[in-house]
Design an enzyme around this catalytic site. Structure first.
Site, mmCIF file in Angstrom:
data_model
loop_
_atom_site.group_PDB
_atom_site.id
_atom_site.type_symbol
_atom_site.label_atom_id
_atom_site.label_comp_id
_atom_site.label_asym_id
_atom_site.label_seq_id
_atom_site.Cartn_x
_atom_site.Cartn_y
_atom_site.Cartn_z
ATOM 1 N N SER A 190 0.831 -1.205 0.000
ATOM 2 C CA SER A 190 0.000 0.000 0.000
ATOM 3 C C SER A 190 0.865 1.254 0.000
ATOM 4 C CB SER A 190 -0.920 0.006 1.225
ATOM 5 O OG SER A 190 -1.841 -1.063 1.187
ATOM 6 N N ARG A 209 1.220 7.789 5.707
ATOM 7 C CA ARG A 209 0.367 6.958 6.560
ATOM 8 C C ARG A 209 -1.021 7.573 6.714
ATOM 9 N NH1 ARG A 209 0.767 2.510 9.824
ATOM 10 N NH2 ARG A 209 2.996 2.268 9.421
ATOM 11 N N HIS A 212 -2.798 6.593 3.673
ATOM 12 C CA HIS A 212 -3.114 5.171 3.814
ATOM 13 C C HIS A 212 -4.353 4.963 4.677
ATOM 14 C CE1 HIS A 212 -2.475 1.157 5.830
ATOM 15 N NE2 HIS A 212 -2.320 0.799 4.563
#
Length: 226
Positions: free
Chosen positions: A23, A46, A49
């Protein structure tokens, strides 16, 4: 797992790690060039994500000393993380917090906080931050605000008027009333480091993602120093 990779701040299974790493690789490829420093991008990545929203590449702003201040607070241990809502405390990995000796605190539903908010015609979030300050929890703390703009506005006031000195403020309240304005106010503060999301977007999930990113960088530093 590669012997040089993180342990505490990684997914527990090989399959989980592979999905997360894939990812991140996709995000890196699709995001393309960006303006963030090397130590800032893992935080933004992040956050992307966590929400699959590439707008955080651009909306996220950092005080110049934010990442280093956050890492120092994590690595010294026993640092409190003060949140505006319980969701942040629950969302943070207990294993990762324990590794660094970090504690979480939130007071939004305390009876005295509710009573004070009613008596003073303010919000519970305001009174919760005041309670944390009275308890001496804000100085040297990482403050995470993902829900209540009034909490972030109060933190700015406590910094300016009452001398509160958090190590880092992760200010990402979501909403339509005062959310963008609260983050703009935080970004005007020069002597306390901050990470903010400009505009209306935000949320507790993003605060958790940002702090988890910092925990991952902190673990890598620990390994490299060993």
């Amino acid at each position: 797992m590669n012997q040089n990779s993180n342990v505490v701040t990684e997914q527990l299974t090989a399959a989980g790690r592979a999905i997360e790493h894939d990812s991140f690789a996709i995000i890196d490829a699709e995001a393309g060039p960006h303006r963030y420093a090397e130590d800032q991008w893992p935080v933004v990545r992040r956050m992307i994500h966590a929400n699959a929203d590439f707008e955080f590449n651009g909306l996220t702003d950092f005080h110049p000393g934010a990442v280093e201040a956050g890492l120092a607070a994590i690595l010294k241990g026993s640092t409190p993380i003060v949140a505006d809502v319980e969701m942040i405390c629950v969302g943070l990995s207990a294993t990762r917090l324990k590794h660094f000796g970090l504690t979480t605190h939130q007071f939004i539903s305390d009876d005295d906080v509710i009573d004070a908010a009613k008596a003073e015609d303010t919000t519970r979030a305001v009174q919760a931050m005041r309670k944390a300050h009275r308890r001496g929890l804000l100085n040297g703390a990482i403050i995470g605000i993902g829900n209540a703009p009034t909490a972030l506005i109060e933190v700015v006031r406590l910094i300016k008027e009452e001398g509160a000195r958090p190590a880092l403020v992760v200010g990402m309240p979501v909403g339509f009333v005062s959310a963008a304005e609260s983050k703009d106010l935080m970004a005007e503060v020069k002597d306390v480091p901050w990470i903010v999301i400009r505009g209306r977007k935000g949320g507790s999930t993003l605060v958790v993602a940002a702090i988890h990113a910092l925990l991952g960088i902190a673990e890598a530093r620990q390994r490299n120093a060993a």
